[in-house]
Structure formats: C-alpha cells, structure tokens
Write an enzyme that holds these catalytic residues in place. Sequence first.
Site, PDB file in Angstrom:
ATOM      1  N   ARG A 182     -10.172 -11.636   0.959  1.00 20.21           N
ATOM      2  CA  ARG A 182     -11.007 -12.672   0.324  1.00 20.21           C
ATOM      3  C   ARG A 182     -10.371 -14.058   0.455  1.00 20.21           C
ATOM      4  O   ARG A 182     -11.080 -15.049   0.495  1.00 20.21           O
ATOM      5  CB  ARG A 182     -11.278 -12.281  -1.144  1.00 20.21           C
ATOM      6  CG  ARG A 182     -10.074 -12.231  -2.037  1.00 20.21           C
ATOM      7  CD  ARG A 182     -10.297 -11.383  -3.291  1.00 20.21           C
ATOM      8  NE  ARG A 182     -10.306  -9.951  -2.987  1.00 20.21           N
ATOM      9  CZ  ARG A 182     -10.526  -8.995  -3.881  1.00 20.21           C
ATOM     10  NH1 ARG A 182     -10.761  -9.305  -5.148  1.00 20.21           N
ATOM     11  NH2 ARG A 182     -10.515  -7.732  -3.522  1.00 20.21           N
ATOM     12  N   LYS A 197       0.842  -1.191   0.000  1.00 17.17           N
ATOM     13  CA  LYS A 197       0.000   0.000   0.000  1.00 17.17           C
ATOM     14  C   LYS A 197       0.881   1.246   0.000  1.00 17.17           C
ATOM     15  O   LYS A 197       1.957   1.234   0.591  1.00 17.17           O
ATOM     16  CB  LYS A 197      -0.869   0.020   1.270  1.00 17.17           C
ATOM     17  CG  LYS A 197      -2.027  -0.968   1.237  1.00 17.17           C
ATOM     18  CD  LYS A 197      -2.928  -0.807   2.438  1.00 17.17           C
ATOM     19  CE  LYS A 197      -4.047  -1.832   2.422  1.00 17.17           C
ATOM     20  NZ  LYS A 197      -4.982  -1.691   1.291  1.00 17.17           N
TER      21      LYS A 197
END
Length: 498
Positions: free
Chosen positions: A350, A276
């Site tokens: 996920r 990030k």
Amino acid sequence: MNIVKEAKTFETISTEVLVVGVQKHREQMKNWSLFPAAFGEEIDVWLQAGDISSDEKKITKLPVVGKTVKRIVFVGIGEGKNVTEEVLRGAFGLVGKELKALKTGEYTIWLESFVTENISAEDVAFLAGEGTGLGFYSIPNYKTTSNVVDTYLDTVHFVTEANMDEVTSSYEVGLIYASAVNEARNLVNLPPNMLTATDLANYAVELGNQYDFEVEILNKAQMEELGMGGILSVNQGSSEEPRLITVKYQAKDKWEDVVGLVGKGVTYDTGGYSLKPREGMVGMKGDMGGAAAVLGAMKIIGETRPNKNVVAVIGSTDNMVSGTAFKPDDVITTYSGKTVEVLNTDAEGRLVLADAVTYAKQQGANYLIDVATLTGGVIVALGNDKTGALTNDEAFFEAFMEATIETGEFVWRLPLTESDKKRIRKSDMADLNNSPGRDGHMIFGGGFVGEFAEETPWIHLDIAGTSDAAAPHDLGPKGGTGAMVRTLACFIEQLAEA
Ligand code: BES
Ligand code: ZN
Ligand code: ZN
C-alpha cells in the site's frame, strides 16, 4: 503463428489433431452426419455407449488409421445449447494441454461442432485461440537435465462454413490475449534473483519499443528528488534500486480522458522487520503480480490499439531486511505529502501503491484501477479463485464488471465504509497508519490506497488469491496465472467502444 485462411473439409484436411466438440444431443449439431460419414459410422455407436463422452470438458482421444487426420480429440460440451463461454474457454484450455502433451503445434478445429444457439463460429474461434493459447503454456525452468525441445503452437486450420476472415481474425485476437497472459505468467514465475525492479523496468522499456509506447523510468535519485517516501521507505533495506515505471499509450490527439492502471511490483516480499514466517515467505517472488497484470494488459492494448488513452504506473522494489531497512514505528512522508505511521513493514504494498497512484494522477489519469497482491485477507474472505475489489464509484465499477463477465474472471466487491476509513486515518503520529488490524484487513489494505485516489473514480483489485495457482487448472499449470490481464484489456476495449 500461421492461421490458415483457407477453410478445410473432412476430405481435404491433413492434420496431426482434429478437435471436435461433442454435444449430448447430436441432432442439434449442424452437419453432424458428415462426421461419421467421413470417419466411420462406429463413431455414433461409441458415442451412444459413452466410449466417447459428451460430459462437459471431458476429453477422449482417438487415433485414426488410414487417414490424413492422425488423431481426433473429442471434447465434451454437455447439453450444448446451455454451454457457457467459460466452459468452452476451459475446454479449449484442456485441448491446449493435450497439444502440449502430444508435442504438436499444428491442429485443426471443426468450428461448427462447438457452435450453439448462443455461441457463433466467430465466438468459438476467439475462445479457441484464447483457451488453447492459455492451456498450452508451461513454465520455463532451469533443470540441467531437461532436454525437452519446446514446442510452440504454430499452425491452426479450420473446418468450417463460416466467414473465414471473421473466424481467423477472432482466433488471432484470442491468441493475442493468451500470449499476453502467458508473458505476465512468465514474469510472475521468474525467480526473484532474475527479476529485480531494474529487470522489470527493462521489460517495460522493451514493451515500449515493441508497441511505440512512451516509457519513463524513475531511478532512486529521481524519486528522492520528488520525495516519494512510500516506495523509498520500502526500498530502504535493499541493495537493489527501486524503479517507478510509467508507460503511456496515447490513442487520441489530446491527452485527456485517461485511464490509469497502477500495479504493485514488489519483486520480493520478506515482510521486512515484520518478517514473514518461513512458510509464508516462499512464493513471495509473485508479489509483483499486479505489475505483471498491468504490463500484460498493455501488451494487448499495444496489439489491438483501442481508442482510449491509457497510462500504466508501476512501483517496483523488493522489501528486505538490513541495518538500513525501515522499521515499525517509523513515520514517513509519501509523495502526496500525506504522512504515514508504519505499524507493520509487511504492509508495504500500500505504501508503494500510494506513491504510484499519486504519480498516475499527476500524469493525467482521470480514472484509476490499481492491481495488487495486497493482502492475505482477501484469501481468507474469498478464497483463491476470486479477486477482491473496492471502489469509490458505483458506475465505474459496474462498467468494469461487464468486462469480467466477458472474460470469465471472477471479481467480488467488498464494502469500504466510513468506519473503515476512520481506522485507516487513526494515528497519534501521522495522517494515516498502514495496518489498522487483522479483522477485515483486505479492506484496510485497499482502503489505504483509496486515500491517495481521493476523488478520482477508482477501483482496487486485490489479486493475492488469484495471481498464483497452487494446482494446475483448466487454463494452465500451477504458478502464475496472469490474473486480470484479460479483464483490464477487455475493459479498456469496452471503454473505447462506449
Ligand atoms: N504480499 C503480501 C500479501 C500476500 C499474501 C500476497 C499472500 C500473496 C499471498 C502483503 O504485502 C502482506 O504481507 N500483507 C499482509 C498485510 C498485513 C501485515 C496487514 C498480510 O496480508 O498479512
Ligand atoms: Zn508484505
Ligand atoms: Zn507484499
């Protein structure tokens, strides 16, 4: 908290703060005339002049001289008869903030001043317990200069003509809801060095002891044994062990008709090798908001004990960078056996949820709700005040929406089409890929989880926008909100009563 069971009157009350609702048309308010009669006819004059406002959620504080009531906190509720429960909840949130600021944990509510055609004294009591409990919350901090002695809500009295048993038990349930949300907020607000997967698991064990839940914690070796390649690949770069946390609440003799609540418990998300940017990383301590929501709901369930079997499953790890970390291009095998081509290590939630969902089904879940701070995409689509949803079952989702109306937590469903599923299943290397693209990627994130729910009725809740507030709001300060705690618990209660 001491909820005083004996109703008070303006003559018998002795209190730090008397909370009074102000409706625009006071002639509609039951027994209004008793109030200026007790506290002075000037009050009507000040109301007329607007010195005390009836505008929705406008607070006016009035010190009282020479009475056993030290001050009155007036709360505007506008037209009164049109006022919604959501407005009252917010109004009581502001009252909670006032009590905190006044450093008092003792107060009195004149219930009838908030009662309208549609909202009973019992409803007001519930909303007061919930609203003040939420508004009173503040984030524990670590400032060495802080010498503030924390206050707690300790005593509430009611001025009312309503049935005191009903009123006090309503208030109590409201307060249970608020306390559970506040505990979830504490988990979200904890610095990531103070809340590892192991810490989160310890918290779940404590909760289990408190409410007699069956709790199972799987460690890394056990997950390796079972082949949980989703959560393990995310954990691969970490020096902290992962945990798979299972909490069972068995309400019925038979373990059937079970609702599974599945939470993303990523205690820190650096993005991994798909790192990030530095501004995007701050705040990623909150990437376990889904886990906090599920545990908060379990706390309410433990208190209210609805007649519904529930299993909560939380996958917990951090997502770090190191020589051992997983990489884009890796192909992994999830617990279900389905293989995944990793295109983006920042789409880690996920992968964790994939294994947790499979495990929940294996533990007997016949219905699934997963909750996760899954995608920035949901913020782009819906903003920071709406939780995004997906489902594979219209009826199940519709029933769930009833609960959101009750709690006032806004949820909006996005579509999940066959062409979306095709893109999730598109890979030359594996059954699925974890990052089909940035267009509509909330749908890809949730849709990926749906691949593991398969035919089980399933709802996905993406709380990336709602789990953390950038600014203070009616029901609390900036920081962790405890989003979906109340709705999940309320939904379980509604299912139990259905
Ligand atoms: N934890 C983030 C999602 C998130 C974003 C939560 C902002 C809270 C606030 C998640 O793991 C993530 O990084 N998602 C990526 C997915 C992308 C790589 C497909 C995103 O949203 O950018
Ligand atoms: Zn991520
Ligand atoms: Zn994440």
